[in-house]
Design a protein around this motif. Structure first.
Motif, PDB file in Angstrom:
ATOM      1  N   SER A 228      24.336 -28.506 -13.421  1.00  0.00           N
ATOM      2  CA  SER A 228      23.027 -28.536 -14.132  1.00  0.00           C
ATOM      3  C   SER A 228      22.610 -30.341 -14.525  1.00  0.00           C
ATOM      4  O   SER A 228      21.678 -30.550 -14.920  1.00  0.00           O
ATOM      5  N   ASN A 229      23.488 -31.097 -13.987  1.00  0.00           N
ATOM      6  CA  ASN A 229      23.273 -32.299 -14.259  1.00  0.00           C
ATOM      7  C   ASN A 229      21.963 -33.123 -13.956  1.00  0.00           C
ATOM      8  O   ASN A 229      21.693 -34.146 -14.327  1.00  0.00           O
ATOM      9  N   LYS A 230      21.404 -32.521 -12.802  1.00  0.00           N
ATOM     10  CA  LYS A 230      19.878 -33.107 -12.453  1.00  0.00           C
ATOM     11  C   LYS A 230      18.837 -32.704 -13.398  1.00  0.00           C
ATOM     12  O   LYS A 230      17.867 -33.040 -13.266  1.00  0.00           O
ATOM     13  N   PHE A 231      18.992 -31.629 -14.325  1.00  0.00           N
ATOM     14  CA  PHE A 231      18.246 -31.232 -15.330  1.00  0.00           C
ATOM     15  C   PHE A 231      18.308 -31.912 -16.522  1.00  0.00           C
ATOM     16  O   PHE A 231      19.060 -32.500 -16.885  1.00  0.00           O
ATOM     17  N   SER A 232      16.947 -31.996 -17.375  1.00  0.00           N
ATOM     18  CA  SER A 232      17.163 -32.596 -18.526  1.00  0.00           C
ATOM     19  C   SER A 232      17.925 -32.021 -19.439  1.00  0.00           C
ATOM     20  O   SER A 232      17.942 -30.649 -19.671  1.00  0.00           O
ATOM     21  N   PRO A 233      18.544 -32.628 -20.622  1.00  0.00           N
ATOM     22  CA  PRO A 233      19.341 -31.993 -21.578  1.00  0.00           C
ATOM     23  C   PRO A 233      18.593 -30.944 -22.280  1.00  0.00           C
ATOM     24  O   PRO A 233      19.046 -29.802 -22.565  1.00  0.00           O
ATOM     25  N   HIS A 234      17.314 -31.183 -22.557  1.00  0.00           N
ATOM     26  CA  HIS A 234      16.555 -30.137 -23.475  1.00  0.00           C
ATOM     27  C   HIS A 234      16.596 -28.580 -22.565  1.00  0.00           C
ATOM     28  O   HIS A 234      16.838 -27.676 -22.982  1.00  0.00           O
ATOM     29  N   LYS A 235      16.320 -28.915 -21.269  1.00  0.00           N
ATOM     30  CA  LYS A 235      16.224 -27.466 -20.360  1.00  0.00           C
ATOM     31  C   LYS A 235      17.654 -27.018 -20.318  1.00  0.00           C
ATOM     32  O   LYS A 235      17.692 -25.731 -20.267  1.00  0.00           O
ATOM     33  N   ILE A 236      18.555 -27.833 -20.179  1.00  0.00           N
ATOM     34  CA  ILE A 236      20.144 -27.164 -20.061  1.00  0.00           C
ATOM     35  C   ILE A 236      20.726 -26.614 -21.450  1.00  0.00           C
ATOM     36  O   ILE A 236      20.962 -25.388 -21.210  1.00  0.00           O
ATOM     37  N   LEU A 237      20.114 -26.958 -22.292  1.00  0.00           N
ATOM     38  CA  LEU A 237      20.521 -26.566 -23.745  1.00  0.00           C
ATOM     39  C   LEU A 237      19.716 -25.098 -24.055  1.00  0.00           C
ATOM     40  O   LEU A 237      20.369 -24.288 -24.232  1.00  0.00           O
ATOM     41  N   ILE A 238      18.528 -25.065 -23.680  1.00  0.00           N
ATOM     42  CA  ILE A 238      17.754 -23.865 -23.739  1.00  0.00           C
ATOM     43  C   ILE A 238      18.490 -22.747 -22.873  1.00  0.00           C
ATOM     44  O   ILE A 238      18.721 -21.498 -23.213  1.00  0.00           O
ATOM     45  N   ALA A 239      18.702 -23.066 -21.463  1.00  0.00           N
ATOM     46  CA  ALA A 239      19.366 -22.090 -20.427  1.00  0.00           C
ATOM     47  C   ALA A 239      20.825 -21.581 -20.949  1.00  0.00           C
ATOM     48  O   ALA A 239      20.877 -20.493 -20.788  1.00  0.00           O
TER      49      ALA A 239
ATOM     50  N   MET B  29      21.681 -21.239 -24.056  1.00  0.00           N
ATOM     51  CA  MET B  29      21.660 -20.459 -25.103  1.00  0.00           C
ATOM     52  C   MET B  29      21.278 -18.954 -24.616  1.00  0.00           C
ATOM     53  O   MET B  29      21.621 -17.972 -25.247  1.00  0.00           O
ATOM     54  N   ILE B  30      20.523 -19.140 -23.962  1.00  0.00           N
ATOM     55  CA  ILE B  30      19.782 -17.799 -23.219  1.00  0.00           C
ATOM     56  C   ILE B  30      20.917 -17.041 -22.567  1.00  0.00           C
ATOM     57  O   ILE B  30      21.206 -15.882 -22.690  1.00  0.00           O
ATOM     58  N   LEU B  31      21.794 -17.698 -21.565  1.00  0.00           N
ATOM     59  CA  LEU B  31      23.083 -17.068 -21.088  1.00  0.00           C
ATOM     60  C   LEU B  31      23.993 -16.721 -22.292  1.00  0.00           C
ATOM     61  O   LEU B  31      24.811 -15.467 -22.100  1.00  0.00           O
TER      62      LEU B  31
ATOM     63  N   ILE C 115      19.112 -16.112 -29.458  1.00  0.00           N
ATOM     64  CA  ILE C 115      17.805 -16.316 -28.718  1.00  0.00           C
ATOM     65  C   ILE C 115      17.271 -17.354 -29.911  1.00  0.00           C
ATOM     66  O   ILE C 115      16.071 -17.997 -29.585  1.00  0.00           O
ATOM     67  N   VAL C 116      17.418 -17.060 -31.223  1.00  0.00           N
ATOM     68  CA  VAL C 116      16.873 -17.993 -32.327  1.00  0.00           C
ATOM     69  C   VAL C 116      17.091 -19.404 -31.863  1.00  0.00           C
ATOM     70  O   VAL C 116      16.230 -20.212 -32.029  1.00  0.00           O
TER      71      VAL C 116
END
Length: 391
Positions: free
Chosen positions: A62-73, A75-77, A168-169
């Motif tokens: 996931s290193n090509k994505f922003s840290p923001h998107k990585i962190l959200i993804a 926690m959803i997983l 989710i929170v």
């Protein structure tokens, strides 16, 4: 910055609850599934294995994505996998889903700790990491006792449903509060892996994997030890876990301050030696009830002074591959989890008593201190690829 760190801490809270609630709920899970305590301890080791596998795999992919998107993804997983764990009907399917639920753990703390250091003021990086890790220690202070209580009154599955919901929170908190830091376009897999071509990287992995096993040799079997040796009523185990959590909560901030004030490697040696001392005291005094209560707090405090210094060692020594190195630290921490739980269970199966894992923990913590000393010697001889490190 405060809201951002709080959002990261919420994720740490969810992760801390899933990892450490298992220790308090071990007797309930064993009884519910009609298995032995050491066999139920496999849920601790299996989760740790998931962290080890998921940390580098998810960060590199996931290193090509922003840290923001990585962190959200992540926690959803986390929430999806925990829902599977709650719904799994058999021991084997529970093991599989428990493994899956550990996959996002290391990557979250790896990415999150780097984000925390980027948001921090100069010279306050370790304390920013400590704020993120405060979620982990708050889990031990509030979340784990609450989960233990819910598990005892209702079911351990209800406790883990609560943990799944908390994921989710945390994803929502990150979405609204963490800045959208751009991805590092210059980072690639080859550059990320460069850190692991250095001998110093493997010394760090070894010292974390072995040294932190001391913590898990103690806490993995704390519930049966308190019930069978200290003769503390099972209904009071949530109180024990609260004392452990309070110690960890305070120790986390002490560790952050130490790592910003002194060279992190020296702070690590002190922490591991103090941990070994505490475990030895627990071994000899746990049958005395007031000492059992007191050392639950003291050992938790001492053990968690180690978190921020270890993260700063990794980040400071991995220029250009900080996220992978920090996530590898979490993977190593959970190798310590697996080793501590597995090796700590051996003397119990041999009939040596529920306090016997403390002796395993003493040896592991002292090995961590020795490896930290070796790390310092290597730095002095410049056995490294980065000359800018000051630790």
């Amino acid at each position: 910055m405060k809201k951002s760190l709080i959002a990261l801490a919420v994720g740490g809270l969810a992760i801390g609850m899933t990892e450490f609630a298992m220790m308090g709920l071990l007797p309930e899970i064993a009884s519910n599934l009609d298995i032995s305590i050491p066999k139920a301890g496999n849920f601790i080791s299996t989760y740790a294995l998931g962290v080890v596998v998921g940390a580098p795999l998810l960060v590199m992919s996931s290193n090509k994505f922003s840290p923001h998107k990585i962190l959200i993804a992540l926690m959803i997983l986390f929430s999806v996998f925990h829902l599977l764990f709650v719904l799994s009907p058999t021991y084997d399917t529970l093991l599989i889903s428990r493994f899956m639920s550990g996959l996002p753990h290391g990557a979250f703390f790896g990415v999150g700790s780097v984000v925390a250091t980027r948001l921090a003021n100069k010279g306050k990086e370790a304390q920013a990491v400590a704020i993120m890790f405060a979620g982990l220690t708050t889990a031990n202070l509030v979340g784990v006792p609450l989960s233990t209580y819910i598990g005892q009154i209702f079911s351990w599955r209800v406790a883990y449903m609560l943990i799944a919901s908390l994921g989710i929170v945390s994803a929502l908190a990150i979405a609204f509060w963490v800045p959208k830091i751009p991805a590092d376009k210059e980072t690639n897999m080859k550059k990320q892996m460069a850190f692991f071509k250095t001998p110093i990287a493997w010394v760090l992995v070894a010292l974390i994997s072995i040294g932190t096993g001391g913590l898990f040799a103690w806490i993995s079997y704390i519930a049966p030890m308190m019930i069978n040796i200290a003769h503390i009523a099972e209904a009071k185990i949530p109180l024990i876990m609260t004392l452990v959590g309070l110690g960890m909560f305070l120790g986390n901030f002490v560790g952050g301050k130490l790592a910003d004030t002194f060279p992190p490697a020296k702070a690590v040696i002190v922490s591991f030696c103090a941990m070994a001392t505490c475990l030895l005291i627990v071994y000899f005094t746990v049958h005395i009830q007031w000492m059992a209560y007191a050392m639950s707090f003291v050992t938790g405090l001492v053990a968690f002074t180690i978190g921020s210094p270890l993260q700063m060692l990794l980040i400071n020594n991995a220029k250009g591959s900080e996220m992978l190195a920090a996530s590898a630290g979490q993977a190593s921490f959970n190798i310590g989890n697996a080793l501590g739980a597995s090796l700590g269970g051996i003397p119990i199966t041999l009939g040596l008593g529920y306090n016997s894992p403390q002796l395993i923990g003493v040896v592991m913590a002292l090995c961590g201190a020795i490896l930290a000393y070796i790390f310092i010697r290597m730095k002095k001889k410049n056995i490294d690829f980065d000359d800018n490190y000051n630790g």
